[in-house]
Design an enzyme around this catalytic site. Sequence first.
Site, PDB file in Angstrom:
ATOM      1  N   LYS A 166       0.890  -1.177   0.000  1.00  0.00           N
ATOM      2  CA  LYS A 166       0.000   0.000   0.000  1.00  0.00           C
ATOM      3  C   LYS A 166       0.920   1.217   0.000  1.00  0.00           C
ATOM      4  CE  LYS A 166      -1.986   3.087   1.926  1.00  0.00           C
ATOM      5  NZ  LYS A 166      -1.772   4.495   1.523  1.00  0.00           N
ATOM      6  N   GLU A 238       8.645   1.005  11.446  1.00  0.00           N
ATOM      7  CA  GLU A 238       9.810   1.870  11.222  1.00  0.00           C
ATOM      8  C   GLU A 238       9.266   3.287  11.251  1.00  0.00           C
ATOM      9  OE1 GLU A 238      12.614   0.349  10.866  1.00  0.00           O
ATOM     10  OE2 GLU A 238      12.080  -1.641  10.135  1.00  0.00           O
ATOM     11  N   CYS A 272      14.250   9.422   7.158  1.00  0.00           N
ATOM     12  CA  CYS A 272      14.045   9.138   8.589  1.00  0.00           C
ATOM     13  C   CYS A 272      15.350   9.286   9.350  1.00  0.00           C
ATOM     14  CB  CYS A 272      13.476   7.742   8.771  1.00  0.00           C
ATOM     15  SG  CYS A 272      14.531   6.477   8.051  1.00  0.00           S
ATOM     16  N   GLU A 370      10.209  15.937  15.074  1.00  0.00           N
ATOM     17  CA  GLU A 370      10.730  15.611  13.741  1.00  0.00           C
ATOM     18  C   GLU A 370      10.307  16.685  12.738  1.00  0.00           C
ATOM     19  OE1 GLU A 370      11.121  11.639  11.084  1.00  0.00           O
ATOM     20  OE2 GLU A 370       9.071  12.245  11.504  1.00  0.00           O
TER      21      GLU A 370
END
Length: 506
Positions: A166, A238, A272, A370
């Site tokens: 997906k 993750e 990331c 973040e």
Amino acid sequence: MLEAPSANTIEVVNPATLEKICEVPIQTSADVQAAYQRSRRAFQDWSQGNFEARAALMWRLRDYLLDHRDEVAEVICSETGKPKSEALLLEVTYICFAIDFYAKHAKRFLRDRGAPLHWLLRHKKVFTAYHPVGAVGFICPWNFPLTLTLGETIPALMAGNTVIIKPSEFTPRTAMLAAEICEKVGFPAGVVQTVTGDGSTGAALIEAADMISFTGSVATGRRVLEAAAKRLIPVVLELGGKDPMVVLKDADVERAANAAVWGAFANSGQICMSVERVYVEAPIAEAFTQRVVEKTRKLRQGIDHDFSVDVGSMTMPRQLQIVERHVADAVRKGAIVLTGGRRNPNFKGLFYEPTVLDKVDHSMEIMTEETFGPVLPIMRVCDENEALRLANDSRYGLNSSIWSGDQRKGLALARRLQAGNVCVNDCMVNFVATGSPFGGIKESGLGHRHGEAGIRRYCTTQSVLVDKLGLTRELTWYPYSKKSARIMTRALNFFFHSSLRKKLMG
Ligand code: NAD
């Protein structure tokens, strides 16, 4: 392959030009269930095949990608806005490494493994076997539409699973192309499928799949884990990071500055494991910051046609707003913008200028949340202890780096960094080719990709025991008796007691 398109669609837009590329369907729960049924049917044969046959298909896939890399890079760039060099270097190249690694090593990683047996059980044989889980659902982000879709599936496929990808609603075309290529090079129908859509399609995949591999934000990761818990299916997550770079006063300033600039601005900072914050010791802070700013100002930002661009556009409008919010919050609280600090006025698309901030602290979102954009905040610290305390002052724990002219010191401090991954005098290189596991601690994730752990996670573990003697009755079986209890007690003392007298006397 897309089948049974639904009425609702998502518009895919080129973030660099804001032009519409295409529409893809938001596939429904029924579509996803149908994909799952196809996947399970394909699993019957695929899981029974051998490693050599799977590896042979992987080599063909790799060669096809290499032969058609420009076409693939074009699709990646058009939906992400990244430079062509990064589409090749960080995506197509990644797939080559992943295929190389798992096609070569999967068999060894997943072969039956014996365990050290206690003396008392030497008449048995015990080993561990690994079996594929089934039809694994991959819910993917937009920052690496090839690496984090097809690339993620390679260990799962090598282990004998079938996969349903997906992709992100912002970047579905690359994964769709990847699935088409898999079919073209000979993967049997149903082994690699995509389902397109938004969060609702992802949620439907959790309802259907035998396992979920999720890469994305912490907030969605939490929802994914909750939904998977209802079905008790395995999940690996993750998630995000706020990766610190610690630069000690004895570091090679030139190398560290080059790394900081690449680590912060590659993929427009949407990695990331991007360098998200720097802590530099005071004696070299000025020299380091100056070099970083000089190098940042030289970066060429734009739409790439011929490998002449260093920094592309961002990919997702909401992420650009987060970047703007973090920079505004920092500036309001006293940060100084040394370069950048705004959208690039030369473009219509989602371009944010590579930005370096000074005079930052942990009251600012730019140092704690973040950012996932092209911003490098640099904080001066008085010593390594302050650097480590600040680096560890985070709810994230994904990647990190430490820079020192003294490798032993760097290594010792590396162990004190609260992060699943750490580099000494290097950055953002923890990928599949290193063969070592990559994963987050704290809120950065559950489980590990890459290396042996990265394929084992797509397997169930089966412990197998075989009796070698064939006695009519084992000592531990019925009927219990005083005699068997006495033998047992003696054996216990003999094998486990530390006193020699008790060992021998029972
Ligand atoms: P996101 O969490 O918004 O979306 C990820 C995927 O989840 C998308 O495909 C989305 O459609 C789907 N989704 C949304 N809601 C869902 C739901 N309720 N159930 C199931 N699926 C759902 O993340 P993003 O913005 O696409 O990606 C950026 C994030 O990914 C950043 O936080 C980044 O750090 C993280 N990331 C982590 C790694 C890593 O290895 N740790 C790698 C790349 C990106």
